[in-house]
Design an enzyme around this catalytic site. Structure first.
Site, PDB file in Angstrom:
ATOM      1  N   ASN A  66       0.716  -1.085  -0.063  1.00 33.72           N
ATOM      2  CA  ASN A  66       0.055  -0.205  -0.014  1.00 33.72           C
ATOM      3  C   ASN A  66       0.951   1.396   0.059  1.00 33.72           C
ATOM      4  OD1 ASN A  66      -2.017   1.923   0.634  1.00 33.72           O
ATOM      5  ND2 ASN A  66      -1.648   1.862   2.703  1.00 33.72           N
ATOM      6  N   GLU A 109     -21.220  19.956   1.829  1.00 32.25           N
ATOM      7  CA  GLU A 109     -20.992  18.705   2.222  1.00 32.25           C
ATOM      8  C   GLU A 109     -22.256  18.110   1.513  1.00 32.25           C
ATOM      9  OE1 GLU A 109     -19.049  16.742   3.407  1.00 32.25           O
ATOM     10  OE2 GLU A 109     -20.380  15.280   4.091  1.00 32.25           O
ATOM     11  N   GLU A 158     -20.695  11.972  -4.559  1.00 27.83           N
ATOM     12  CA  GLU A 158     -19.867  10.516  -4.399  1.00 27.83           C
ATOM     13  C   GLU A 158     -20.532   9.348  -4.560  1.00 27.83           C
ATOM     14  OE1 GLU A 158     -17.470  10.484  -0.722  1.00 27.83           O
ATOM     15  OE2 GLU A 158     -19.262  11.484   0.475  1.00 27.83           O
TER      16      GLU A 158
HETATM   17  C1  F6R Z   1     -16.429  11.836   1.829  1.00 26.90           C
HETATM   18  C2  F6R Z   1     -15.167  11.310   2.449  1.00 26.90           C
HETATM   19  C3  F6R Z   1     -13.763  12.012   2.165  1.00 26.90           C
HETATM   20  C4  F6R Z   1     -13.242  12.298   3.319  1.00 26.90           C
HETATM   21  C5  F6R Z   1     -11.768  12.884   3.071  1.00 26.90           C
HETATM   22  C6  F6R Z   1     -10.803  12.912   3.947  1.00 26.90           C
HETATM   23  O1  F6R Z   1     -17.501  11.290   2.330  1.00 26.90           O
HETATM   24  O2  F6R Z   1     -15.269  10.503   3.305  1.00 26.90           O
HETATM   25  O3  F6R Z   1     -14.077  13.367   1.492  1.00 26.90           O
HETATM   26  O4  F6R Z   1     -13.843  13.175   4.138  1.00 26.90           O
HETATM   27  O5  F6R Z   1     -10.992  11.722   2.062  1.00 26.90           O
HETATM   28  O6  F6R Z   1     -10.599  11.898   5.001  1.00 26.90           O
HETATM   29  P1  F6R Z   1     -10.368  11.821   6.546  1.00 26.90           P
HETATM   30  O7  F6R Z   1     -11.428  12.660   7.021  1.00 26.90           O
HETATM   31  O8  F6R Z   1     -10.243  10.380   7.029  1.00 26.90           O
HETATM   32  O9  F6R Z   1      -9.124  12.821   6.506  1.00 26.90           O
END
Ligand code: F6R
Length: 615
Positions: free
Chosen positions: A103, A487, A494
């Protein structure tokens, strides 16, 4: 991005790996694969698309397997090389004896690949990962020691990696290494695990070691050894995972997303518990470990985040500026890291992230730390890499979020900002006590108001049915609900792949209005009694005059809008400043039901992964 799991022990290896991959599938689903050590042979299985295809393949080929003693599995979110069978992990060296899952992104893979081709290696895929397989095999040819070979190889890698390596001639061990990508070891009795994230192992053990950058782990059935890049043994702390396996169950809901939307009232109750008991008492935020005198004089905050967390950050800006009068800048992490910022030792930098693993945000936080800023992290994963970088940490405690689309973590991030802003206001004395009392009172009432919304969703479902065939949507709002508009539009985009854009309502006439006609629904977020209400109403009128279909999201006390709007969705009455904690819920549901009507894969939308561990 990409999920890795490795297992060595007495259980049915295929089942353990499949279970682990199932719980990691939020990290990618372009392809899945597994390599098994099976009585002196390495057997590899790969399929394109979702994990179910690998499950079926393994079911069909069950008779080929004798008694696998260990294995490594992978689910892919494609970066280098298209999602194809040849690019699916695991990858092998030329002779097939050494197998790798990975990964991350190897930035210098082209140079390494050229060198290895000159040495006679035969490459089959377009991936950066295959380079690691050939590189480690090349080192192994000299050292005949898999741990050493991995150590020597990772010294040559630039970029980010969490890798697991097995070799036909070393069937009793799995070697893992990491840099800028998450990896942990799960410790069992007579069995051990290695994985990208805790859900992969939670069914089997709660005892965990988190690897740090440049560390190498060697696991066998009865031992775990961690060394640094120079081969010195590192004594690691064994931590106990806070999660229960039940957190990974849909509990009767059709999708994780719906379950997670319905969990939001409890999430808020949890978060308020211990921090806000009584409206007459100050908010308790012991997590913020900055001297009160420094907080009192704080004049700049920067918030860095991505995606949904960035939208929570935007709402956070409004809340902190309103309550505490401190200037707040909000920036996408991916932008912050490529400019000359003015961040300095007197800036409070807040990183917001559900996963705590988002690569851009981690890089941004490291940059802020290098400038001696105090870094406060708001995350759902106190066990994450980002949390480990924090000077102060607010865990939002929303429980594991499985659906790729973030919902309950967003609400929990919002609530964290309310608590933080009240805390700052109480320290600075920047707000009337009576005002803050009202806010606290409303905060305490939020969970029951969310339950009220969730108890009757027929109107939202009907709206989704009516508009599910439309191809473009605009969401408008002003002020604090601009974050909600962004949002809400992101949620729709998405999971349904419908083009939806959030705009400040006042910006509509500066360009976007040109797109409006009867094919373009405009969803307006209005808060009666708020400072932006009248203005958003007039902007909605302007949209109506261009024949746009109008949807209103407003509160129950809004009496004068039914004539203007085609559909009205109502939430319980609430003050404008607190309304984002409620307005987000119908928009999550609207996106969910539209995606459902369209038959989309709600929990695992195409091209996405929940944990974005590459920049
Ligand atoms: C949308 C979503 C993504 C995350 C983004 C940041 O539903 O989940 O836009 O918000 O990839 O991810 P985190 O919050 O884990 O840093």
């Amino acid at each position: 991005m990409c999920g890795i799991v490795g297992y060595i022990g007495k259980r049915d290896v295929v089942s353990v790996l499949l279970k682990g991959l199932t719980n990691l599938e939020y990290r990618g689903y372009d392809s899945a694969g597994m390599a098994l050590q099976d009585c002196g042979e390495i057997k590899i299985y790969k399929t394109l698309g979702k994990l179910v295809n690998l499950k079926n393949e393994l079911e069909n080929k069950k008779s080929e397997l004798k008694h696998p003693s260990s294995g490594i599995g992978h689910i892919r979110w494609a970066t280098h090389g298209s999602p194809s069978l040849v690019n699916a992990h695991p990858h092998t060296c030329s002779c097939g004896k050494l197998v790798v899952v990975h990964n991350g992104i190897i930035e210098n893979y082209k140079e390494l690949r050229e060198e290895l081709i000159k040495k006679g290696c035969v490459f089959r895929s377009q991936t950066d990962t295959e380079t690691i397989a050939h590189l480690v095999a090349d080192e192994y040819a000299n050292t005949k020691n898999l741990e050493e070979a991995v150590r020597n190889s990772v010294k040559k890698l630039q970029g980010a990696y969490a890798v697991c390596v097995i070799h036909k001639d070393a069937p009793d061990i799995i070697v893992g290494a990491r840099k800028h990508a998450p990896m942990l070891v799960g410790i069992g009795d007579g069995e051990n695990f290695i994985a990208s994230d805790t859900p992969a192992i939670i069914e089997y053990t709660k005892r965990t070691i988190y690897l740090d950058d440049n560390e190498i782990a060697v696991i066998s059935q009865n031992s775990v050894k961690v060394t640094d890049i120079n081969g010195h043994e590192v004594i690691k702390k064994v931590e106990t995972l806070p999660w229960e396996p039940v957190a990974l169950s849909k509990l009767g809901f059709k999708h994780f997303m719906l379950k997670e939307i319905y969990e939001q009232s409890d999430v808020i109750r949890n978060l308020l518990n211990g921090k806000l008991y009584d409206i007459d008492e100050c908010v308790k935020l012991d997590e913020v470990k900055i001297d009160k005198e420094i907080l009192k004089n704080l004049n700049k905050i920067e918030i860095i985040a991505c995606g949904t967390s960035l939208h929570a950050a935007l709402a956070g800006k409004y809340i902190i500026e309103d309550f505490a009068g401190i200037s707040v800048e909000v920036e996408a992490s991916s932008e912050y890291i490529y400019r000359k910022t003015t961040t300095n030792a007197s800036t409070l930098v807040i990183g917001v992230s559900q996963s705590g693993e988002t690569a851009d945000t981690i890089t941004a936080i490291k940059q802020a730390k290098a400038k001696n800023s105090h870094v406060l992290i708001i995350t759902n994963r106190p066990d994450s890499n980002m949390a480990r970088l924090a000077d102060s940490l607010i865990p939002v405690n929303a429980g594991i979020e499985v659906s790729v689309a973030a919902t309950k973590s967003y609400t929990a991030q919002l609530i964290s900002f309310y608590l933080l802003a009240i805390h700052l206001a109480e320290i600075k004395g920047s707000m009337e006590k009576s005002y803050l009392k009202n806010i606290k009172h409303e905060l305490i009432q939020l969970p029951s108001k969310i339950e009220e919304i969730l108890s009757n969703t027929s109107n939202i479902k009907e709206c989704a049915r009516k508009y599910s065939s439309y191809k473009n949507f605009i969401y408008i709002a002003r002020g604090i609900n601009l974050a909600t508009a962004y949002e809400g539009a992101l949620k729709l985009k998405e999971i349904s792949y419908i083009n939806a854009t959030g705009y400040p309502a006042g910006e509509l006439k500066h360009g976007p209005i040109a797109m409006l006609d009867e094919t373009m629904p405009v969803l307006s977020i209005l808060m009666p009694g708020g400072i932006t209400y009248e203005k958003v109403l007039s902007n909605s009128e302007e949209a109506k005059a261009r024949n746009a279909k109008l949807i209103a999201l407003t509160s129950s006390d809004d009496k004068n809008i039914d004539a203007l709007f085609d559909v009205v969705i109502r939430i319980p009455k609430i003050s404008e400043i607190l309304s984002p904690a409620l307005t987000c819920v119908p928009l999550q549901l609207l996106a969910y039901y539209i995606a459902e009507f369209l038959g989309k894969d709600v929990d695992q939308p195409r091209n996405l992964a929940k944990s974005v561990t590459v920049e």
